[in-house]
Design a protein around this motif. Structure first.
Motif, PDB file in Angstrom:
ATOM      1  N   PHE A 112      -2.811   4.863   6.261  1.00  0.00           N
ATOM      2  CA  PHE A 112      -3.659   5.833   6.936  1.00  0.00           C
ATOM      3  C   PHE A 112      -3.015   7.215   6.834  1.00  0.00           C
ATOM      4  N   VAL A 113      -3.770   8.245   7.228  1.00  0.00           N
ATOM      5  CA  VAL A 113      -3.230   9.599   7.242  1.00  0.00           C
ATOM      6  C   VAL A 113      -3.802  10.353   8.434  1.00  0.00           C
ATOM      7  N   VAL A 114      -2.991  11.220   9.020  1.00  0.00           N
ATOM      8  CA  VAL A 114      -3.443  12.159  10.047  1.00  0.00           C
ATOM      9  C   VAL A 114      -2.979  13.556   9.653  1.00  0.00           C
ATOM     10  N   ASP A 115      -3.729  14.560  10.084  1.00  0.00           N
ATOM     11  CA  ASP A 115      -3.294  15.942   9.934  1.00  0.00           C
ATOM     12  C   ASP A 115      -2.331  16.279  11.065  1.00  0.00           C
ATOM     13  N   VAL A 116      -1.246  16.952  10.732  1.00  0.00           N
ATOM     14  CA  VAL A 116      -0.313  17.447  11.748  1.00  0.00           C
ATOM     15  C   VAL A 116      -0.780  18.852  12.118  1.00  0.00           C
ATOM     16  N   LEU A 117      -1.270  19.018  13.328  1.00  0.00           N
ATOM     17  CA  LEU A 117      -1.877  20.278  13.751  1.00  0.00           C
ATOM     18  C   LEU A 117      -0.822  21.285  14.189  1.00  0.00           C
ATOM     19  N   GLN A 118      -1.202  22.566  14.160  1.00  0.00           N
ATOM     20  CA  GLN A 118      -0.249  23.628  14.500  1.00  0.00           C
ATOM     21  C   GLN A 118       0.201  23.562  15.955  1.00  0.00           C
ATOM     22  N   ASN A 119      -0.658  22.996  16.803  1.00  0.00           N
ATOM     23  CA  ASN A 119      -0.290  22.900  18.223  1.00  0.00           C
ATOM     24  C   ASN A 119       0.572  21.684  18.527  1.00  0.00           C
ATOM     25  N   GLY A 120       0.990  20.977  17.477  1.00  0.00           N
ATOM     26  CA  GLY A 120       1.827  19.798  17.670  1.00  0.00           C
ATOM     27  C   GLY A 120       1.044  18.511  17.801  1.00  0.00           C
ATOM     28  N   GLY A 121      -0.289  18.605  17.841  1.00  0.00           N
ATOM     29  CA  GLY A 121      -1.111  17.410  17.950  1.00  0.00           C
ATOM     30  C   GLY A 121      -1.436  16.815  16.588  1.00  0.00           C
ATOM     31  N   PHE A 122      -2.328  15.834  16.593  1.00  0.00           N
ATOM     32  CA  PHE A 122      -2.693  15.126  15.370  1.00  0.00           C
ATOM     33  C   PHE A 122      -4.197  14.911  15.331  1.00  0.00           C
ATOM     34  N   SER A 123      -4.750  14.877  14.131  1.00  0.00           N
ATOM     35  CA  SER A 123      -6.152  14.510  13.980  1.00  0.00           C
ATOM     36  C   SER A 123      -6.300  13.006  14.157  1.00  0.00           C
ATOM     37  N   GLU A 124      -7.544  12.538  14.116  1.00  0.00           N
ATOM     38  CA  GLU A 124      -7.784  11.105  14.194  1.00  0.00           C
ATOM     39  C   GLU A 124      -7.310  10.430  12.903  1.00  0.00           C
ATOM     40  N   PRO A 125      -6.720   9.247  12.997  1.00  0.00           N
ATOM     41  CA  PRO A 125      -6.273   8.541  11.785  1.00  0.00           C
ATOM     42  C   PRO A 125      -7.433   8.262  10.838  1.00  0.00           C
ATOM     43  N   LYS A 126      -7.174   8.399   9.549  1.00  0.00           N
ATOM     44  CA  LYS A 126      -8.174   8.155   8.519  1.00  0.00           C
ATOM     45  C   LYS A 126      -7.620   7.166   7.506  1.00  0.00           C
ATOM     46  N   ASN A 127      -8.358   6.095   7.269  1.00  0.00           N
ATOM     47  CA  ASN A 127      -7.972   5.102   6.272  1.00  0.00           C
ATOM     48  C   ASN A 127      -8.115   5.707   4.874  1.00  0.00           C
ATOM     49  N   LEU A 128      -7.136   5.471   3.993  1.00  0.00           N
ATOM     50  CA  LEU A 128      -7.202   6.030   2.642  1.00  0.00           C
ATOM     51  C   LEU A 128      -8.261   5.370   1.778  1.00  0.00           C
ATOM     52  N   GLY A 129      -8.865   4.299   2.256  1.00  0.00           N
ATOM     53  CA  GLY A 129     -10.005   3.726   1.556  1.00  0.00           C
ATOM     54  C   GLY A 129      -9.657   2.678   0.519  1.00  0.00           C
ATOM     55  N   PRO A 130     -10.697   2.047  -0.073  1.00  0.00           N
ATOM     56  CA  PRO A 130     -10.489   0.883  -0.938  1.00  0.00           C
ATOM     57  C   PRO A 130      -9.870   1.185  -2.297  1.00  0.00           C
ATOM     58  N   THR A 131      -9.791   2.448  -2.695  1.00  0.00           N
ATOM     59  CA  THR A 131      -9.077   2.747  -3.938  1.00  0.00           C
ATOM     60  C   THR A 131      -7.593   2.433  -3.772  1.00  0.00           C
ATOM     61  N   ILE A 132      -7.060   2.721  -2.593  1.00  0.00           N
ATOM     62  CA  ILE A 132      -5.649   2.475  -2.299  1.00  0.00           C
ATOM     63  C   ILE A 132      -5.457   1.145  -1.590  1.00  0.00           C
TER      64      ILE A 132
END
Length: 649
Positions: free
Chosen positions: A314-334
């Motif tokens: 999975f991947v999340v964005d590391v936000l400037q305020n120290g928080g994180f976006s919602e986890p995103k699955n890299l999908g069936p290619t990976i």
């Protein structure tokens, strides 16, 4: 030999049931459920010897050895399982059996099981390339030219050493070595000390490590720590740890201790107490973090809801305020129905370990490039970096193509070992072949001159087609480069075809070409109109039937139209002014249509004759109209059939 990483198979690293007082019952199922596979295997074998060879017992017996990476015994008992229950087994067990067979080097048998289960997998939700019936792909992987030099490091010990990561000019890794404690605490599963972080210096060109010491007394706890990643500045770390707070292991409702990602900051030369990331959970595991080079994306491994397989990346964005976006699955290619683990990200590439993509056995390391629509189809890095055992934890400096990875392959110093590698510069050994056919009849053309030209127009060589119209060049072509094939033959129009090589090694480009006869001399342009010009065709008096001498001329039309298979014509028949206007128009129309019918009878498609019309004396070429005295020769000029080309290509 056990693998810390593989043996904790329920999830992905060190997740599992820590031992409870239940172990006082010497029961195979209890030991199996608590991940004590060595004990469980012996107990299940005893049951089998007593005649208890049910599907469940054989499955668990094979699994106990499989999860303990004892592939010889796993093959033995999965073989018994398949001999008795093959028709009712789920694809998961074919998947495990194939891995076990590859683990002992029996690729022939592995391919046989893959063939048996290909059809079943087509209707199953169990999606893994590892189980697709593709002998060619597996053979290509087995026979691929090696790209790596690998070397076992001198710092490895008889226990687990794995998961290297770059930290400034050092390497941080995880190990079960316990040199700093007087009282060694042992993890019951494999009778090894718990994992801690250690740090080592790189030596020379980076091919070895030295001067191993504990990384941090704050981050190293009583339980497992592993798989770290650092922001580019090096003062913030993310790492994997048992769900552990205040000397207590957290458990879900089933008593399972999951993994979590923790983060810590370096202040005043010391790491702060670790805190959880917000996307952790008490109900599933989150671990093996990997930061992108700019520190803005955090990749990790989890079995959270929405996972495709046992563990996904999975991947999340590391936000400037120290928080994180919602986890995103890299999908069936990976991600597959198997395990995807140990991500590592460079500029434009993702490296990870998987047992779901087609591999050599166990976990293999794969490389995926970032494309326009995300990460592209992964490429197995091949032998010797990958083996028939578990290979994972790959890190690399792209500028030097040097790095490290982990493996529990045979020939190591202990459990999981850390290896260094040097990736060789890839050489593309593509070639080109092709064929030339005559466009009019699709027949192969012999003795066509074929020239290979590079993108700068330089000739790289010439050859000629054989009796089958085939040609081949021995020139070694560069990867991802443009080339052109040019063909020529006397009496024919020259032709060419451009093609580009790919990144695939040992690939033969196939370039088919067509060749067409030069524009026939019968094709002429009159007053801006293309026509097929033949000698005048003659008919008997007041007749429209095709005479033999007319047929010989019309056969020239047929030959031209066969040479140009897309040619479309229209037929116009004309008379002189002698006779009535109506009679001349009717007779010329019959002759035009008779001419068209003859051409069709010789094999030309009817739709290639747009029209066949008689115009009588309406389109005279001279002054010899009604009432005008003209010689026979002057009248003959107007008696003609014309074959006008409507379309040539």
């Amino acid at each position: 030999m056990m693998s810390i990483k593989t043996n904790i198979s329920v999830l992905f690293l060190l997740v599992g049931g820590f031992l409870h007082a239940q172990l006082k019952y010497n029961d195979a199922d209890i030991n199996f459920d608590n991940l004590l596979y060595v004990k469980a295997a012996k107990q299940y074998e005893t049951l089998v010897r007593k005649g208890e060879d049910s599907q469940r017992v054989l499955q668990r017996l094979g699994d106990a050895y499989f999860y303990n990476t004892d592939m010889e015994n796993a093959v033995k008992w999965y073989g018994v399982l398949f001999s008795k229950y093959e028709k009712v087994l789920e694809p998961e067990y074919a998947f495990k059996y194939v891995h076990a067979l590859k683990g002992v080097g029996n690729y022939k048998m592995a391919k046989g099981i893959m063939k048996i289960y290909t059809e079943k997998l087509d209707v199953s939700e169990f999606k893994v390339a590892q189980m697709r019936n593709n002998d060619d792909a597996l053979d290509e992987l087995l026979n691929r030219q090696p790209q790596y030099y690998v070397s076992n490091l001198g710092i490895n010990t008889p226990v687990a050493d794995f998961g290297p990561i770059y930290y400034k000019d050092k390497i941080v890794f995880s190990s079960s070595r316990d040199s700093l404690r007087f009282e060694t605490r042992v993890y019951e599963w494999n009778r090894q000390p718990y994992l801690d972080f250690f740090m080592a210096d790189t030596t020379g060109s980076g091919s070895d490590l030295a001067h191993v010491r504990s990384f941090s007394s704050v981050l190293n706890t009583r339980y497992h720590e592993a798989a770290a990643t650092f922001i580019p500045e090096g003062n913030v770390v993310y790492f994997t740890q048992n769900n552990y707070t205040h000397q207590t292991l957290g458990r879900d409702g089933e008593g399972t201790n999951h993994l979590k990602i923790y983060t810590s900051e370096l202040r005043g030369g010391e790491w702060t107490e670790a805190v959880e990331v917000p996307f952790n959970s008490e109900d599933y595991s989150v671990g093996q973090p990997a930061l992108s080079p700019d520190g803005r994306k955090l990749y990790f491994v989890s079995d959270m809801p929405g996972s495709i397989g046992e563990t996904d990346i999975f991947v999340v964005d590391v936000l400037q305020n120290g928080g994180f976006s919602e986890p995103k699955n890299l999908g069936p290619t990976i991600n597959t129905s198997g395990r995807e683990m140990f991500p590592f990200v460079t500029q434009g590439k993702l490296y990870f370990a998987s047992d779901g993509h087609l591999g050599l056995g166990g976990l293999d390391v794969f490389e995926s490039e970032w494309g326009n629509a995300g990460f592209e189809t992964p490429n197995n890095l091949g032998r010797p970096l990958n083996s028939n055992r578990d290979d994972f934890g790959y890190i690399v400096k792209e500028t030097t193509q040097r790095g490290y990875f982990s493996s529990n392959r045979e020939g190591g110093k202990g459990d999981d070992d850390i290896y260094s590698f040097q990736r060789m510069e890839e050489t593309c050994e593509q070639t080109v072949k092709g064929s030339v056919i005559r466009k009019s009849n699709a027949q192969p053309m012999v003795n066509v001159v074929v020239e290979l030209v590079d993108s700068d127009g330089n000739s790289l060589g010439r050859t000629a087609t054989d009796p089958y119209g085939a040609f081949e060049f021995e020139n070694v072509l560069e990867c991802e480069a443009g080339y052109e094939i040019k063909i020529s033959k006397q009496g024919f129009l020259p032709n060419d075809a451009a093609f580009s090589t790919t990144k695939q090694k040992d690939f033969v480009n196939d370039v088919p070409l067509e060749i067409t006869k030069e524009l026939n001399k019968l094709i002429v342009r009159e007053n801006g109109v293309l026509k097929i010009k033949i000698d005048n065709i003659y008919f008997d008096l007041n007749k429209a039937e095709i005479r033999e001498d007319a047929a010989q001329e019309l056969n020239k039309i047929v030959e031209v139209m066969k040479e140009y298979p897309k040619m479309v014509i229209k037929i116009e028949a004309h008379t002189d002014s002698r006779g009535s206007d109506r009679y001349n128009e009717q007779l010329s129309d019959k002759r035009a249509k008779s001419t068209g019918n003859y051409i069709v009878s010789q094999g030309i498609e009817a739709n290639r004759i747009e029209s066949a019309i008689g115009y009588g004396e309406k389109q005279l070429l001279n002054q010899c109209d009604n009432g005008v005295r003209c010689s026979n020769e002057e009248h003959d000029v107007n008696r003609r059939s014309e074959f006008i080309i409507v379309n040539l290509n």
